[in-house]
Design an enzyme around this catalytic site. Structure first.
Site, PDB file in Angstrom:
ATOM      1  N   LYS A 180       8.882   4.224   3.961  1.00 47.70           N
ATOM      2  CA  LYS A 180       8.221   5.342   4.655  1.00 47.70           C
ATOM      3  C   LYS A 180       7.123   4.742   5.534  1.00 47.70           C
ATOM      4  O   LYS A 180       6.051   4.383   5.057  1.00 47.70           O
ATOM      5  CB  LYS A 180       7.616   6.289   3.611  1.00 47.70           C
ATOM      6  CG  LYS A 180       7.403   7.725   4.066  1.00 47.70           C
ATOM      7  CD  LYS A 180       6.461   7.908   5.230  1.00 47.70           C
ATOM      8  CE  LYS A 180       5.004   7.825   4.871  1.00 47.70           C
ATOM      9  NZ  LYS A 180       4.110   7.899   6.065  1.00 47.70           N
ATOM     10  N   GLY A 233      -2.573   0.527   2.889  1.00 44.44           N
ATOM     11  CA  GLY A 233      -3.278   1.594   3.594  1.00 44.44           C
ATOM     12  C   GLY A 233      -4.703   1.676   3.094  1.00 44.44           C
ATOM     13  O   GLY A 233      -5.265   0.687   2.602  1.00 44.44           O
ATOM     14  N   SER A 234      -5.289   2.845   3.211  1.00 38.16           N
ATOM     15  CA  SER A 234      -6.702   2.999   2.853  1.00 38.16           C
ATOM     16  C   SER A 234      -6.903   2.995   1.334  1.00 38.16           C
ATOM     17  O   SER A 234      -5.986   3.324   0.577  1.00 38.16           O
ATOM     18  CB  SER A 234      -7.219   4.325   3.422  1.00 38.16           C
ATOM     19  OG  SER A 234      -6.464   5.386   2.876  1.00 38.16           O
ATOM     20  N   VAL A 237      -6.301   6.531  -0.204  1.00 36.79           N
ATOM     21  CA  VAL A 237      -4.908   6.899  -0.510  1.00 36.79           C
ATOM     22  C   VAL A 237      -4.344   5.973  -1.588  1.00 36.79           C
ATOM     23  O   VAL A 237      -3.571   6.401  -2.447  1.00 36.79           O
ATOM     24  CB  VAL A 237      -4.035   6.888   0.780  1.00 36.79           C
ATOM     25  CG1 VAL A 237      -2.568   7.140   0.434  1.00 36.79           C
ATOM     26  CG2 VAL A 237      -4.523   7.929   1.772  1.00 36.79           C
ATOM     27  N   GLY A 238      -4.783   4.715  -1.586  1.00 41.97           N
ATOM     28  CA  GLY A 238      -4.312   3.778  -2.614  1.00 41.97           C
ATOM     29  C   GLY A 238      -4.617   4.282  -4.022  1.00 41.97           C
ATOM     30  O   GLY A 238      -3.815   4.115  -4.939  1.00 41.97           O
ATOM     31  N   GLU A 255      -2.377  -2.731  -1.309  1.00 42.88           N
ATOM     32  CA  GLU A 255      -3.169  -3.540  -0.362  1.00 42.88           C
ATOM     33  C   GLU A 255      -4.012  -2.560   0.434  1.00 42.88           C
ATOM     34  O   GLU A 255      -3.460  -1.739   1.174  1.00 42.88           O
ATOM     35  CB  GLU A 255      -2.247  -4.307   0.604  1.00 42.88           C
ATOM     36  CG  GLU A 255      -1.531  -5.483   0.004  1.00 42.88           C
ATOM     37  CD  GLU A 255      -2.461  -6.594  -0.445  1.00 42.88           C
ATOM     38  OE1 GLU A 255      -3.605  -6.668   0.034  1.00 42.88           O
ATOM     39  OE2 GLU A 255      -2.033  -7.380  -1.305  1.00 42.88           O
ATOM     40  N   CYS A 289      -7.202  -4.860   8.640  1.00 42.87           N
ATOM     41  CA  CYS A 289      -7.791  -4.855   7.302  1.00 42.87           C
ATOM     42  C   CYS A 289      -8.685  -6.081   7.128  1.00 42.87           C
ATOM     43  O   CYS A 289      -9.609  -6.075   6.334  1.00 42.87           O
ATOM     44  CB  CYS A 289      -6.704  -4.831   6.247  1.00 42.87           C
ATOM     45  SG  CYS A 289      -5.456  -6.088   6.506  1.00 42.87           S
ATOM     46  N   GLU A 390     -15.917   0.472   5.332  1.00 43.92           N
ATOM     47  CA  GLU A 390     -14.914   0.105   6.340  1.00 43.92           C
ATOM     48  C   GLU A 390     -14.933   1.143   7.462  1.00 43.92           C
ATOM     49  O   GLU A 390     -14.787   2.334   7.212  1.00 43.92           O
ATOM     50  CB  GLU A 390     -13.522   0.062   5.713  1.00 43.92           C
ATOM     51  CG  GLU A 390     -12.469  -0.428   6.691  1.00 43.92           C
ATOM     52  CD  GLU A 390     -11.061  -0.471   6.096  1.00 43.92           C
ATOM     53  OE1 GLU A 390     -10.626   0.548   5.531  1.00 43.92           O
ATOM     54  OE2 GLU A 390     -10.403  -1.515   6.210  1.00 43.92           O
TER      55      GLU A 390
HETATM   56  P1  NAD Z   1      -3.578   5.529   5.186  1.00 45.46           P
HETATM   57  O1  NAD Z   1      -4.000   5.261   3.791  1.00 45.46           O
HETATM   58  O2  NAD Z   1      -4.062   6.758   5.840  1.00 45.46           O
HETATM   59  O3  NAD Z   1      -1.976   5.582   5.280  1.00 45.46           O
HETATM   60  C1  NAD Z   1      -1.174   4.513   4.843  1.00 45.46           C
HETATM   61  C2  NAD Z   1       0.214   5.043   4.544  1.00 45.46           C
HETATM   62  O4  NAD Z   1       0.135   5.919   3.412  1.00 45.46           O
HETATM   63  C3  NAD Z   1       0.842   5.871   5.664  1.00 45.46           C
HETATM   64  O5  NAD Z   1       2.219   5.624   5.719  1.00 45.46           O
HETATM   65  C4  NAD Z   1       0.585   7.305   5.204  1.00 45.46           C
HETATM   66  O6  NAD Z   1       1.501   8.235   5.722  1.00 45.46           O
HETATM   67  C5  NAD Z   1       0.750   7.153   3.702  1.00 45.46           C
HETATM   68  N1  NAD Z   1       0.112   8.204   2.911  1.00 45.46           N
HETATM   69  C6  NAD Z   1      -0.983   8.950   3.231  1.00 45.46           C
HETATM   70  N2  NAD Z   1      -1.239   9.847   2.233  1.00 45.46           N
HETATM   71  C7  NAD Z   1      -0.310   9.646   1.274  1.00 45.46           C
HETATM   72  C8  NAD Z   1      -0.051  10.240   0.007  1.00 45.46           C
HETATM   73  N3  NAD Z   1      -0.801  11.233  -0.461  1.00 45.46           N
HETATM   74  N4  NAD Z   1       0.991   9.792  -0.715  1.00 45.46           N
HETATM   75  C9  NAD Z   1       1.765   8.764  -0.259  1.00 45.46           C
HETATM   76  N5  NAD Z   1       1.580   8.175   0.942  1.00 45.46           N
HETATM   77  C10 NAD Z   1       0.546   8.601   1.694  1.00 45.46           C
HETATM   78  O7  NAD Z   1      -3.970   4.222   6.011  1.00 45.46           O
HETATM   79  P2  NAD Z   1      -3.785   3.947   7.570  1.00 45.46           P
HETATM   80  O8  NAD Z   1      -4.786   4.766   8.311  1.00 45.46           O
HETATM   81  O9  NAD Z   1      -2.348   4.056   7.958  1.00 45.46           O
HETATM   82  O10 NAD Z   1      -4.179   2.396   7.661  1.00 45.46           O
HETATM   83  C11 NAD Z   1      -5.487   1.963   7.700  1.00 45.46           C
HETATM   84  C12 NAD Z   1      -5.939   1.440   6.351  1.00 45.46           C
HETATM   85  O11 NAD Z   1      -5.002   0.469   5.882  1.00 45.46           O
HETATM   86  C13 NAD Z   1      -7.269   0.716   6.408  1.00 45.46           C
HETATM   87  O12 NAD Z   1      -8.044   1.074   5.291  1.00 45.46           O
HETATM   88  C14 NAD Z   1      -6.883  -0.761   6.314  1.00 45.46           C
HETATM   89  O13 NAD Z   1      -7.871  -1.602   5.795  1.00 45.46           O
HETATM   90  C15 NAD Z   1      -5.685  -0.687   5.430  1.00 45.46           C
HETATM   91  N6  NAD Z   1      -4.849  -1.867   5.589  1.00 45.46           N
HETATM   92  C16 NAD Z   1      -4.862  -2.781   4.583  1.00 45.46           C
HETATM   93  C17 NAD Z   1      -4.113  -3.945   4.703  1.00 45.46           C
HETATM   94  C18 NAD Z   1      -4.115  -4.967   3.607  1.00 45.46           C
HETATM   95  O14 NAD Z   1      -3.199  -5.775   3.576  1.00 45.46           O
HETATM   96  N7  NAD Z   1      -5.083  -4.971   2.715  1.00 45.46           N
HETATM   97  C19 NAD Z   1      -3.347  -4.161   5.856  1.00 45.46           C
HETATM   98  C20 NAD Z   1      -3.368  -3.200   6.859  1.00 45.46           C
HETATM   99  C21 NAD Z   1      -4.114  -2.039   6.713  1.00 45.46           C
END
Ligand code: NAD
Length: 502
Positions: A180, A233-234, A237-238, A255, A289, A390
């Site tokens: 996804k 992701g964030s 959400v993680g 991550e 990130c 962040e």
């Molecule tokens: P996000 O958390 O908003 O979304 C990430 C993914 O999760 C997207 O596909 C989104 O649709 C999905 N998502 C959102 N809500 C969800 C839920 N309730 N259930 C399941 N999936 C859900 O993050 P973003 O804005 O896409 O990316 C930016 C963030 O990602 C920043 O915090 C950045 O630091 C982090 N990031 C981390 C790394 C790493 O390797 N540590 C790498 C790249 C980005």
């Protein structure tokens, strides 16, 4: 050729076919540098679509699991070769989709190529251990086994690299996949999927459902037939992902965010440090990130650093990432731009000095996109929110410090632990820093960004939950260890009992 005349309306990829979402709702994929450009409409998938995709992955698993890993690898090798042929085409599309400048989107596709080759190579490795048994006529070894159906959820900032970081190790280990991608960058995942399909991946082995997090990501977390989740992701959400995986004990890899730092010692090559801090802070518009959103500078060289760094930041050319003259593209979307603007206000209210930037760019051609000036705050206190949280945008906080120990405690005094860097020519300080920095990645005399695919990637604290992407470390997540004992003694031998003398 699949993408040169791209269809305006895209579909999910389930069981080897491009299928419409059952709900029929669509999401617009727009260029953040020029929002009048619509790249395509992608499905806003629902739980029903996800269930079909998981069913397909589950059905494909028994055969894929038994396909010899070197044969799985042949498909990945072909995929890497197709990616090389299309690198420039895909990079241009990626710049139009998410805004980062062309050299960076080429790098993103290259990272997918590197990861695909690397994991193809693992098809002929995936070594386990063979070891003497404590008992006679007994053989002991460990082998990697696939986990099952892998649910992969990815962000928008590395639209092809991150899906490949997850999909390639998952596939080479013999798992089947439901992916996804982020709602802001579906096109790059579409391209990657096309490549894997053309390379000969059997139906059902990789399935892609486009859509939003709650609608299309969340059902993956709760589906009982999904055996593992890998999420990038964030942190916010993680945490949701982690909690949703807990009741069924799904293997879960997170991550998440970062608040990375560059430490500049008084003996550093200052020009090199400034160049690194500009690239680390403003590359990908600060939306990495691993972005260097904090730079801690020794008081002895602080004034000189500030003067030169601010002058360099002022010279950065902001614009459409397709233009060769552009150094920094737009923010990904309006929401991200507003977050940046909110943090600029927070920084001012906290009493940090705004040395340059601080404004949205919205005149002339800029009005079409989500542009913001490269922004530098000086004389920041390490406890300020702009030094702690962040921002994920082109905002850098400069923090003065007095001693090496102060610098390390400033570096470690945040909730994140992804990447840290030190510029110094003192070998003792370099070694102490790599030992004492509480991050998953440390650089010496290089900025906080620039990870290579054959080394472990990930962070500590609120950045990660202990697993790693990339390199052999990724295999540890996408496979389970199975320990095998073969007794050929023809008698009962009891470990820890029959091996003791007397
Ligand atoms: P996000 O958390 O908003 O979304 C990430 C993914 O999760 C997207 O596909 C989104 O649709 C999905 N998502 C959102 N809500 C969800 C839920 N309730 N259930 C399941 N999936 C859900 O993050 P973003 O804005 O896409 O990316 C930016 C963030 O990602 C920043 O915090 C950045 O630091 C982090 N990031 C981390 C790394 C790493 O390797 N540590 C790498 C790249 C980005």
């Amino acid at each position: 050729m699949p993408t040169s005349i791209a269809p305006a309306v895209f579909k999910n990829y389930i069981n080897g076919e491009w299928v419409e979402s059952r709900g029929g709702k669509m999401i617009e994929d727009r260029n953040p540098a020029d929002t009048s450009e619509l790249l395509g409409l992608f499905p806003a998938s629902s739980e029903v679509d996800v269930a079909f995709a998981v069913d397909a992955a589950k059905a494909a698993f028994p055969k894929w699991r038994l396909t010899p890993a070197p044969k799985r690898a042949e498909i990945l090798f072909r995929a890497a070769e197709i990616l090389i042929e299309r690198k420039d085409e895909y990079a241009v599309l990626m710049t139009r989709e998410m805004g980062k400048v062309l050299p960076e989107t080429r790098g993103d596709v290259q990272e997918a190529i590197d990861m695909t080759y690397l994991m193809a190579g693992e098809g002929r490795r995936q070594f386990g251990q063979t070891t003497p048994s404590e008992l006679p006529n007994k053989f002991a070894m460990s082998v990697r086994t696939p986990v099952g159906v892998a649910g992969l959820i990815t962000p928008w900032n590395f639209p092809m690299a991150i899906p490949s970081w997850k999909a390639m190790p998952a596939l080479i280990c013999g798992n089947t996949v439901v992916l996804k991608p982020a709602e802001d960058t579906p096109f790059s995942t579409y391209n990657l999927t096309q490549v894997l399909e053309e390379a000969g991946l059997p139906a059902g082995v990789l399935n892609v459902v486009f859509g939003e997090g709650p609608g299309a990501g969340s059902p993956l977390l709760t589906n009982p037939d999904v055996n593992l989740i890998s999420f990038t992701g964030s942190t916010e959400v993680g945490r949701i992902v982690s909690q949703a995986c807990a009741p069924t004990f799904k293997k879960c890899h997170l991550e998440m965010g970062g608040k990375n730092i560059i430490i500049v010692m008084d003996d550093a090559n200052l020009d090199l440090a400034i160049e690194g801090a500009i690239w680390g802070g403003f590359g990908t518009t600060g939306q990495r990130c691993t972005a260097a959103s904090r730079v801690a500078v020794h008081k002895k060289v602080y004034r000189e650093f500030v003067e030169k760094f601010v002058a360099r930041a002022k010279k950065l050319r902001v614009g459409d990432g397709l233009e060769p003259t552009t150094d920094m593209g737009p923010c990904i979307n309006e929401q991200q731009l507003k977050t940046v603007m909110r943090y600029v206000e927070i920084g001012k209210d906290e009493g940090a000095k705004l040395a340059t930037g601080g404004n949205r760019l919205d005149k002339g051609d800029y009005a079409k996109g989500w542009f913001h000036e490269p922004t530098v705050f000086t004389d920041c206190d390490p406890a300020m929110r702009i030094s702690q949280e962040e921002i994920f945008g082109p905002v850098v906080a400069l923090i003065p410090f007095e001693t090496f120990d102060d610098a390390i405690s400033i570096a470690n005094g945040v909730n994140y632990g992804l990447s840290a860097s030190i510029y110094t020519r003192n070998v003792n300080n370099a070694f102490r820093a790599q030992r004492d920095l509480e991050t998953g990645i440390v650089y010496v005399n290089a900025p906080t960004i620039g990870a290579e695919t054959h080394l472990p990637f990930g962070g500590t604290k609120n950045t990660g939950n202990g697993h790693r992407e990339s390199g052999v470390a990724a295999l540890d997540f996408y496979s389970d260890w199975k320990t095998v004992y073969i007794d050929y003694s023809d008698r009962l031998q009891r470990a820890q009992i029959d091996n003791t003398a007397g």
